[in-house]
Design a protein around this motif. Structure first.
Motif, PDB file in Angstrom:
ATOM      1  N   UNK A 251      11.998   6.462  -6.473  1.00  0.00           N
ATOM      2  CA  UNK A 251      10.768   6.297  -5.686  1.00  0.00           C
ATOM      3  C   UNK A 251       9.842   7.485  -5.900  1.00  0.00           C
ATOM      4  N   UNK A 252       8.596   7.321  -5.496  1.00  0.00           N
ATOM      5  CA  UNK A 252       7.608   8.390  -5.641  1.00  0.00           C
ATOM      6  C   UNK A 252       6.940   8.649  -4.295  1.00  0.00           C
ATOM      7  N   UNK A 257       4.762   3.812   0.364  1.00  0.00           N
ATOM      8  CA  UNK A 257       4.894   2.444   0.889  1.00  0.00           C
ATOM      9  C   UNK A 257       5.324   1.470  -0.215  1.00  0.00           C
ATOM     10  N   UNK A 258       4.743   1.632  -1.386  1.00  0.00           N
ATOM     11  CA  UNK A 258       5.149   0.783  -2.525  1.00  0.00           C
ATOM     12  C   UNK A 258       6.627   1.032  -2.824  1.00  0.00           C
ATOM     13  N   UNK A 264      13.271  -2.131  -0.347  1.00  0.00           N
ATOM     14  CA  UNK A 264      13.625  -3.290   0.491  1.00  0.00           C
ATOM     15  C   UNK A 264      14.026  -4.473  -0.387  1.00  0.00           C
ATOM     16  N   UNK A 265      13.291  -4.646  -1.475  1.00  0.00           N
ATOM     17  CA  UNK A 265      13.579  -5.753  -2.386  1.00  0.00           C
ATOM     18  C   UNK A 265      14.918  -5.537  -3.101  1.00  0.00           C
ATOM     19  N   UNK A 266      15.103  -4.307  -3.573  1.00  0.00           N
ATOM     20  CA  UNK A 266      16.336  -3.985  -4.304  1.00  0.00           C
ATOM     21  C   UNK A 266      17.573  -4.148  -3.417  1.00  0.00           C
ATOM     22  N   UNK A 326      -0.115  -8.424  -6.629  1.00  0.00           N
ATOM     23  CA  UNK A 326      -0.726  -8.998  -5.416  1.00  0.00           C
ATOM     24  C   UNK A 326       0.315  -9.035  -4.289  1.00  0.00           C
ATOM     25  N   UNK A 327       1.516  -9.416  -4.645  1.00  0.00           N
ATOM     26  CA  UNK A 327       2.608  -9.469  -3.652  1.00  0.00           C
ATOM     27  C   UNK A 327       2.855  -8.075  -3.070  1.00  0.00           C
ATOM     28  N   UNK A 328       2.813  -7.083  -3.948  1.00  0.00           N
ATOM     29  CA  UNK A 328       3.010  -5.696  -3.512  1.00  0.00           C
ATOM     30  C   UNK A 328       1.910  -5.295  -2.519  1.00  0.00           C
ATOM     31  N   UNK A 329       0.663  -5.596  -2.879  1.00  0.00           N
ATOM     32  CA  UNK A 329      -0.470  -5.223  -2.015  1.00  0.00           C
ATOM     33  C   UNK A 329      -0.309  -5.873  -0.641  1.00  0.00           C
TER      34      UNK A 329
END
Ligand SMILES: Nc1ncnc2c1ncn2[C@@H]1O[C@H](COP(=O)(O)OS(=O)(=O)O)[C@@H](OP(=O)(O)O)[C@H]1O
Length: 424
Positions: A251-252, A257-258, A264-266, A326-329
């Motif tokens: 992560x960065x 938030x991204x 969360x997805x992983x 878009x899903x990320x945003x």
């Protein structure tokens, strides 16, 4: 005053001082001497001690775990979080603590203090109650990473994650936060010590200096490599590839938030699992402004970390693309909204405050030596019963949360007591 009373008083004083001195020596001893190495025969990787089995669908490259749309996945419960320094890692730790409590997971905690004998390398014998074959779900306290040791501690399906930060800003943060315990910086003169140090780092820096690792390529060091390696050595690329192969997600801080949405997805978590408040932030007046020139100098000074960061910045955005921009945003917006809601429910005044304005000692964050620059929070006085527990947990600083989780912190506590006594 009667001579006898005087005698009693000075004896009392002597006793207090003697106890203090002995404790202090013990503390120094414990910091200096590595823990006892229990010789153990090689053991197989332990089985998961999760309360229920997770599907091993995680690819080595750490792509999304969500499978085909509509397919329900089960949360991953076995996690290695490599807690790097000054990278928002305390905020992430709070998320992991809450998740672990929610699922009654077994943490591999240190014994007596809040880290695994950092800056020594991690060794599984440092884990409290470690026995060959005993299972743990999560390991997340500060350590100097040693892959083989961690690997033998966690189940085979454990997910490895860590977090990085732009090395120039990380350096600025570390220079400030650890300055008090890095003798090499004490001789830096002037109002802007950071600028003066960066003007001619080699004038001040000595790789053999006490705590010198906080001053250069701290990420490389935390991840278990030589932070003084020649940046042109082919080993640099080799090590970066090694990290890439071992960690499923890097992560960065700059895209926090991204990063959490990818996490969360992983891990197949819920949105509520990644809610957070920013912890361990500094008050603005103690943050040195990095001009373009200083930024360049700090980047060049931390060239190993800069190469590392560049690499994982690229892989990060590849993951975001794979997730769907878009899903990320959309998901980041939702996370923001939920965090804002929690802020208005939990935080008195809706913002962090200076340490002097924190009313409850349970909410006091750990401060750097000789400073009170880290901000903290006051809980709202009136919080609806259904949110009370969560609010408190989200705002509890690392040390107090570790105590709540039953970790024995006698060394940390003794150290904090000495600091209070010496007004340090
Ligand atoms: N959510 C979020 N987003 C962006 N930045 C954040 C966040 N949470 C913490 N922070 C910043 O991270 C710095 C503290 O890092 P750590 O918690 O890893 O510090 S420590 O090593 O555990 O002491 C500290 O940086 P500095 O203020 O520059 O020191 C925090 O402000």
């Amino acid at each position: 005053m009667l001579p006898q009373r005087k005698n009693w008083k000075s004896m009392g004083k002597g006793l207090v001082l003697g106890t203090l001195l002995t404790s202090f020596m013990l503390l120094l001893y414990s910091y200096a001497v590595p823990p006892l190495q229990v010789s153990v025969t090689e053991i197989p990787i332990p089985y998961s001690c999760s309360s229920y089995r997770t599907r091993a669908r995680l690819s080595a490259s750490g792509n999304s775990t969500q499978g085909s749309p509509g397919e329900k996945c089960l949360p991953r419960l076995n996690i290695m979080f490599m807690k790097t320094h000054k990278t928002a890692s305390s905020t992430l730790l709070n998320i992991l603590f809450r998740f672990g409590e929610k699922h009654r997971l077994k943490f591999a905690f240190p014994n007596g203090r809040s880290d695994f004998y950092y800056p020594s390398f991690f060794d599984r014998n440092q884990v409290k109650n470690y026995q060959p074959g005993v299972c743990f779900n999560i390991i997340c306290n500060h350590m100097r990473f040693q892959y083989e040791e961690v690997r033998k501690l966690l189940p085979a399906d454990a997910v490895f994650v860590t977090v990085l930060r732009d090395p120039a800003y990380l350096f600025e943060s570390s220079f400030h936060y650890f300055g008090g315990i890095i003798p090499l910086t004490w001789k830096v003169l002037g109002d802007d010590k950071l600028a003066e140090f960066l003007r001619d780092p080699w004038h001040y820096y000595d790789p053999k200096g006490y705590n010198a690792h906080y001053l250069q390529n701290l990420l490389f060091f935390d991840l278990g490599y030589d932070n003084n390696l020649d940046p042109n050595s082919p080993l640099v690329e080799q090590y970066i590839r090694e990290i890439d192969g071992r960690f499923h997600l890097v992560m960065l801080l700059e895209y926090f938030d991204e990063s959490l949405v990818l996490l969360k997805d992983l891990l197949c978590w819920e949105l509520e699992d990644i809610l957070y408040f920013k912890l361990n932030a500094r008050k603005g007046s103690t943050v040195s402004r990095l001009t373009d020139d200083l930024y360049q100098k700090a980047t060049a000074w931390n060239l190993l970390d800069s190469k590392l960061y560049q690499h994982f910045n690229t892989t990060f955005w590849r993951k975001v693309e794979a997730y769907g921009t878009a899903r990320m945003a959309r998901d980041v917006t939702r996370l923001n909204e939920e965090n804002e809601k929690m802020k208005s429910i939990c935080i008195d005044g809706g913002r962090p405050v200076d340490a002097n304005a924190i009313q409850e000692s349970a909410m006091q964050p750990w401060q750097p030596l000789g400073e009170k620059s880290i901000l903290g929070y006051n809980l709202k006085k009136k919080i609806h019963k259904k949110h009370r527990k969560l609010c408190r947990k989200m705002l509890t600083p690392e040390i107090q949360y570790l105590s709540d989780l039953g970790v024995n912190l006698w060394i940390t506590k003794l150290w904090s007591w000495v600091r209070v006594f010496l007004k340090w």
